[in-house]
Scaffold this active site. Sequence first.
Site, PDB file in Angstrom:
ATOM      1  N   HIS A  26       0.801  -0.921  -0.061  1.00  0.00           N
ATOM      2  CA  HIS A  26      -0.113   0.079  -0.073  1.00  0.00           C
ATOM      3  C   HIS A  26       1.018   1.232   0.039  1.00  0.00           C
ATOM      4  O   HIS A  26       1.791   1.304   0.930  1.00  0.00           O
ATOM      5  CB  HIS A  26      -0.831  -0.028   1.166  1.00  0.00           C
ATOM      6  CG  HIS A  26      -1.806  -1.109   1.126  1.00  0.00           C
ATOM      7  ND1 HIS A  26      -3.043  -0.962   0.708  1.00  0.00           N
ATOM      8  CD2 HIS A  26      -1.739  -2.556   1.674  1.00  0.00           C
ATOM      9  CE1 HIS A  26      -3.676  -2.219   0.825  1.00  0.00           C
ATOM     10  NE2 HIS A  26      -3.018  -3.053   1.368  1.00  0.00           N
ATOM     11  N   ARG A  93      -2.214  15.242   0.873  1.00  0.00           N
ATOM     12  CA  ARG A  93      -3.239  16.395   0.389  1.00  0.00           C
ATOM     13  C   ARG A  93      -3.175  16.861  -0.959  1.00  0.00           C
ATOM     14  O   ARG A  93      -4.178  17.253  -1.599  1.00  0.00           O
ATOM     15  CB  ARG A  93      -3.489  17.446   1.469  1.00  0.00           C
ATOM     16  CG  ARG A  93      -3.790  17.170   2.996  1.00  0.00           C
ATOM     17  CD  ARG A  93      -3.951  18.195   3.735  1.00  0.00           C
ATOM     18  NE  ARG A  93      -3.968  17.964   5.121  1.00  0.00           N
ATOM     19  CZ  ARG A  93      -4.090  18.896   6.347  1.00  0.00           C
ATOM     20  NH1 ARG A  93      -4.284  20.108   5.949  1.00  0.00           N
ATOM     21  NH2 ARG A  93      -4.053  18.448   7.468  1.00  0.00           N
ATOM     22  N   GLY A 192      -9.732  -3.442   4.013  1.00  0.00           N
ATOM     23  CA  GLY A 192     -10.646  -3.065   5.199  1.00  0.00           C
ATOM     24  C   GLY A 192     -10.971  -4.291   6.015  1.00  0.00           C
ATOM     25  O   GLY A 192     -10.730  -5.281   6.053  1.00  0.00           O
ATOM     26  N   HIS A 219      -8.513  -8.520  -0.527  1.00  0.00           N
ATOM     27  CA  HIS A 219      -8.072  -9.026   0.709  1.00  0.00           C
ATOM     28  C   HIS A 219      -8.934  -9.900   1.330  1.00  0.00           C
ATOM     29  O   HIS A 219     -10.209  -9.635   1.589  1.00  0.00           O
ATOM     30  CB  HIS A 219      -8.012  -7.919   1.672  1.00  0.00           C
ATOM     31  CG  HIS A 219      -6.869  -6.863   1.481  1.00  0.00           C
ATOM     32  ND1 HIS A 219      -6.383  -6.143   0.248  1.00  0.00           N
ATOM     33  CD2 HIS A 219      -5.827  -6.476   2.126  1.00  0.00           C
ATOM     34  CE1 HIS A 219      -5.376  -5.440   0.404  1.00  0.00           C
ATOM     35  NE2 HIS A 219      -4.892  -5.638   1.366  1.00  0.00           N
ATOM     36  N   GLU A 222      -7.934 -12.640   6.163  1.00  0.00           N
ATOM     37  CA  GLU A 222      -6.926 -11.988   6.771  1.00  0.00           C
ATOM     38  C   GLU A 222      -7.711 -12.117   8.332  1.00  0.00           C
ATOM     39  O   GLU A 222      -6.802 -12.606   9.159  1.00  0.00           O
ATOM     40  CB  GLU A 222      -6.788 -10.372   6.298  1.00  0.00           C
ATOM     41  CG  GLU A 222      -5.853  -9.888   7.196  1.00  0.00           C
ATOM     42  CD  GLU A 222      -5.326  -8.362   6.726  1.00  0.00           C
ATOM     43  OE1 GLU A 222      -6.555  -7.807   6.106  1.00  0.00           O
ATOM     44  OE2 GLU A 222      -4.672  -7.729   7.392  1.00  0.00           O
TER      45      GLU A 222
HETATM   46 ZN   LIG Z   1      -3.138  -4.939   2.378  1.00  0.00          ZN
END
Ligand SMILES: [Zn+2]
Length: 352
Positions: A26, A93, A192, A219, A222
């Site tokens: 990520h 930002r 998430g 994902h 997990e």
């Molecule tokens: Zn990940």
Amino acid sequence: MTKSPHLTDSANDFILKLPKAELHLHLEGTVDPLTLAELSRRHPTPLPSTNNRYKNLEDSGRVFSEEEARALYEYKNFTGFLWAFKAVTERLRTAEDYELVTYRMMQKLRAQNVLHAEVYISAGVVQWRGQEFAPLFEGAERGRQRGERDFGMSLYWIFDAVRHFGVEEARRVVDEAIRFKQRNVVGIGIGGDERRAGPELFREVYEHAAQHGLRLTVHAGETVGAESIWSALRDLKADRIGHGLHVADDPELLHYLAEKRIPVEVCITSNVMTGCCAVVGEHPVRKLFDAGVQVTLNTDDPDMFHTNLLREYRIAQQVFGFSEDELRELAKNSFRASFLPEEKKREYLAKF
Ligand SMILES: [Zn+2]
């Protein structure tokens, strides 16, 4: 967190020299304390409340010294990790910020002889904050182009949605990925909280992405069990499984993944640091590999988990007894499991 295994540096040279790809990484998790401190100086004001949907973000706009940024990364539990992650994303930002962190990530990858990376960029978090994603992505793209030129490596983007933000938000992420497909965006992913939003909810969103030629990663397995992985395969037609920590709980699933050559993006240190795996020795990486699953090693959020790809290979070697031949196989898998076109894969594999 002090759960890291004791590792020695021996044979590090062999691991360094292996050509490698990283497939589960990520962008936001590659921001090191030095860079976080720099970003905090760029943005010494809180995010406007309309753009700040994070609750209780008392350090919004706080300027960190490098030492303070380092301390922020020394969290004791998963909540602490989330705070650190938010502190970073809150300071990403502008296009320049994205350019900076992309370029620095590639510099760190290349220093480990990572020749190709497929990087999650959290379009979901940007949208959820009410910011426009496109101009920020332009910055990341500038960073990628400079990085590819300066370091001689390749990078694909995977646009990442946050599953517990809901199906509509995920749909918007996919639409952005389709829009930028010509800009090295190769696929989509969802991360998430699996407990709050199972894969099956995203069936149509994934179908839509596939129809537009995007590759699919999820994902799964997990924080919850094997059924989430089955659902990612059945309902979402996942090309790759992210984490797959619970694959080994289900012999039938293990066999299925091996037979269908569906790669698993294994992230050992991440699983230990988030508490999904109690101790490193209990990680199923060896079981998956021995069952013939196409295992790849990855870091997830390397700077937040105090790791890098070299270290993950050393863990495989020293904790799980992978021989040099087996480590080479893992490195080859990282190219085989990539979303590169076949001729590019052959080119990279010819380096072994
Ligand atoms: Zn990940």
